[in-house]
Design a protein around this motif. Structure first.
Motif, PDB file in Angstrom:
ATOM      1  N   LYS A  97      10.319  16.189 -25.065  1.00 14.09           N
ATOM      2  CA  LYS A  97      11.730  16.062 -24.661  1.00 14.09           C
ATOM      3  C   LYS A  97      12.324  14.725 -25.092  1.00 14.09           C
ATOM      4  O   LYS A  97      13.524  14.631 -25.365  1.00 14.09           O
ATOM      5  CB  LYS A  97      11.852  16.221 -23.147  1.00 14.09           C
ATOM      6  CG  LYS A  97      11.604  17.645 -22.645  1.00 14.09           C
ATOM      7  CD  LYS A  97      11.702  17.728 -21.127  1.00 14.09           C
ATOM      8  CE  LYS A  97      11.427  19.138 -20.636  1.00 14.09           C
ATOM      9  NZ  LYS A  97      11.471  19.233 -19.147  1.00 14.09           N
ATOM     10  N   ASP A  98      11.478  13.702 -25.159  1.00 14.38           N
ATOM     11  CA  ASP A  98      11.970  12.382 -25.574  1.00 14.38           C
ATOM     12  C   ASP A  98      12.037  12.239 -27.088  1.00 14.38           C
ATOM     13  O   ASP A  98      12.841  11.464 -27.610  1.00 14.38           O
ATOM     14  CB  ASP A  98      11.060  11.285 -24.995  1.00 14.38           C
ATOM     15  CG  ASP A  98      11.165  11.186 -23.488  1.00 14.38           C
ATOM     16  OD1 ASP A  98      12.178  11.647 -22.930  1.00 14.38           O
ATOM     17  OD2 ASP A  98      10.212  10.662 -22.873  1.00 14.38           O
ATOM     18  N   GLU A  99      11.169  12.958 -27.814  1.00 20.98           N
ATOM     19  CA  GLU A  99      11.144  12.878 -29.278  1.00 20.98           C
ATOM     20  C   GLU A  99      11.102  14.286 -29.860  1.00 20.98           C
ATOM     21  O   GLU A  99      10.109  14.717 -30.456  1.00 20.98           O
ATOM     22  CB  GLU A  99       9.919  12.074 -29.751  1.00 20.98           C
ATOM     23  CG  GLU A  99       9.862  10.646 -29.269  1.00 20.98           C
ATOM     24  CD  GLU A  99      10.886   9.756 -29.989  1.00 20.98           C
ATOM     25  OE1 GLU A  99      11.416  10.178 -31.032  1.00 20.98           O
ATOM     26  OE2 GLU A  99      11.123   8.630 -29.504  1.00 20.98           O
ATOM     27  N   TYR A 148       3.579   7.175 -20.327  1.00 22.71           N
ATOM     28  CA  TYR A 148       3.693   8.509 -19.726  1.00 22.71           C
ATOM     29  C   TYR A 148       2.648   8.760 -18.633  1.00 22.71           C
ATOM     30  O   TYR A 148       2.460   9.889 -18.193  1.00 22.71           O
ATOM     31  CB  TYR A 148       3.572   9.586 -20.812  1.00 22.71           C
ATOM     32  CG  TYR A 148       4.788   9.642 -21.702  1.00 22.71           C
ATOM     33  CD1 TYR A 148       5.942  10.314 -21.311  1.00 22.71           C
ATOM     34  CD2 TYR A 148       4.796   8.989 -22.944  1.00 22.71           C
ATOM     35  CE1 TYR A 148       7.064  10.351 -22.127  1.00 22.71           C
ATOM     36  CE2 TYR A 148       5.912   9.024 -23.763  1.00 22.71           C
ATOM     37  CZ  TYR A 148       7.041   9.702 -23.344  1.00 22.71           C
ATOM     38  OH  TYR A 148       8.164   9.740 -24.146  1.00 22.71           O
TER      39      TYR A 148
END
Length: 487
Positions: free
Chosen positions: A355-357, A383
């Protein structure tokens, strides 16, 4: 006797025997001397007999963990065989650069996938060494495909391949039986004898590959090799030897309690038998399967109980049966462990990182791959991924697809899908042939395995996959032949 004499006069056989002798002698030498001697010998072997040296990889890669425990000086054999065989292919091409740089669509997708993962990793501050490690993991076995697919393979090569697999499986099976019946005390490196295993894993046979899943995969390919040889030798020749080995391999395969391999073997067998309508093969598998339970599985377990009654101590074992092994997968305790620190945990964390990358991912060497086992990852602390959640070390994601999603994002998923589907398209074109049907079944089993293994990073598996894929490509004439053996 005449047959034996003929084989001994065959230079391919003599070289192969010499290779085995060199390895056995090198085990007893100091590591540095062993490294020099094996390096020189196998460089020469791979250059003079490139096709036959590739078959030695079956032996070496299958038992490499055992060999390295005995002597770390044996570590370069596999890489040297692959690299020198590649050099020999290039030299034999007569500078045919066009053919050397001719690639199929799946190969271009594969190369693009490697570039994307590498660039993403560097941009995410992954150590360059870690990125290179991951590239090597993916690339080294692909090179086997590149080499074999561009060679003219004589019929004898296929037979030798099958026999090498069968004999390697037989030796590993016998060693596994000794390991099981001796409670892991005989013919094992000292580090393996005293390795701490959970009660669940203690009941499994690890064998020369040093891992029950790897041993199960070796025996799976051994069973395939037996059926191939039985199809070639339609007469009584080798009948009893091959049938006995088939029963033994199936019995030891069960005793590895490798659920993943069982599932993959079932997928492969079901697809291949249904597509070829080879009902006699199904009948034989059922009969030998029953025989393996009666003649191998139960006697070995009774033998273990007898050894324990004589005073040999062993941990209180966990699942001791096939049903229990599958049942353990879905019990509440095991599901809770998978959610807290196992497969479910990795998948959850993988999507959290994705979701972040989402576009290009976090790059090679950042999540659950071969490189992270050795180098760790720069994103784990961010994380909340601890390094001790998997037996005190970094972890495999145990799911090839979540690793691809996390490390390479949407673009990487598209490229990896193109890599997989490109291979399937090649097999589909040959679907009317037995080899084509075999490769389709193999491809489906491999794809299924990716849900619970980092299957494209398992050297034992990818060695067999790319050797067989290369043989398929060679037989189908997908590339101009750059090397033709003189023997």
């Amino acid at each position: 006797m005449s047959t034996l004499q003929e084989k001994l006069r065959d230079t391919n056989t003599l070289f192969f025997i010499a290779a085995i002798v060199v390895v056995l002698l090198a085990i007893a030498l100091p590591a540095k001397i062993a490294l020099v001697i094996t390096s020189l010998f196998f460089m020469f072997y791979a250059f003079v007999k490139p096709q036959q040296s590739l078959l030695f990889l079956v032996v070496y890669v299958s038992i490499r963990p055992f060999l390295l425990e005995m002597n770390s000086g044996l570590k370069l054999i596999g890489d040297l065989i692959t690299f020198i065989a590649f050099i020999r292919l290039v030299l034999s091409s007569g500078r045919d650069w066009k053919t050397l740089f001719t690639f199929k669509w799946f190969e271009w997708a594969f190369f693009a996938f490697l570039i994307l993962g590498s660039v993403s990793g560097i941009l995410q501050d992954v150590l360059p060494g870690s990125v290179l490690f991951q590239i090597r993991t993916f690339l080294i076995m692909y090179m086997l495909y590149y080499i074999v697919s561009r060679m003219l393979l004589p019929d004898s090569w296929y037979r030798r391949f099958a026999w090498v697999v069968v004999w390697t499986g037989l030796i590993s099976s016998v060693h596994g039986l000794v390991e099981k019946l001796s409670m892991r005390q005989l013919f094992l490196p000292e580090a393996w004898k005293y390795k701490t295993l959970s009660a669940t894993n203690f009941v499994r046979i690890y064998g020369l590959p040093g891992n029950p899943n790897s041993l199960a995969l070796l025996l799976f390919f051994g069973i395939i090799a037996i059926f191939y040889l039985q199809a070639i030798y339609k007469s009584e020749k080798y009948k009893w030897f091959l049938n006995i080995n088939l029963v033994l391999f199936l019995g030891i395969l069960v005793l590895t309690y490798s659920r993943g391999t069982w599932i993959s073997a079932f997928v492969f067998g079901a697809v291949f038998i249904l597509s070829t309508r080879n009902w006699p093969m199904l009948k034989k598998l059922v009969i030998t399967g029953i025989a393996s339970i009666i003649l191998v599985y139960y006697p070995v377990n009774l033998g273990v109980q007898l050894v324990q009654s004589l005073g040999v101590k062993a941990p209180t074992t966990g699942p001791g049966g096939i049903g229990e092994r599958f049942g353990e997968t879905f019990n509440e305790k095991n599901l809770a462990l998978m959610t807290e620190s196992g497969r479910f945990f990795y998948i959850k964390k993988g999507f959290e990182i994705f979701k972040d990358e989402p576009i290009t991912g976090t790059g090679f060497g950042s999540f659950g791959g071969s490189a992270t086992l050795s180098y760790g990852s720069p994103i784990y602390s961010h994380y909340g991924i601890r390094s001790d959640i998997y037996g005190g070390k970094y972890f495999y994601s145990d799911n090839q697809y979540i690793q691809v999603i996390t490390e390479t994002g949407v673009i990487g998923v598209v490229l990896f899908a193109a890599f997989l589907l490109g291979m399937l398209a090649m097999f589909w074109k040959e679907r009317k042939t037995v080899f084509g049907k075999f490769m389709i079944a193999f491809w489906l089993a491999t794809g299924f395995s990716g849900f619970y293994y980092n299957i494209w990073e398992l050297k034992l598996y990818t060695m067999f996959y790319f050797l067989l894929f290369g043989a398929f490509a060679s037989q189908a004439g997908l590339y101009r032949k750059l090397y033709e053996p003189k023997e």
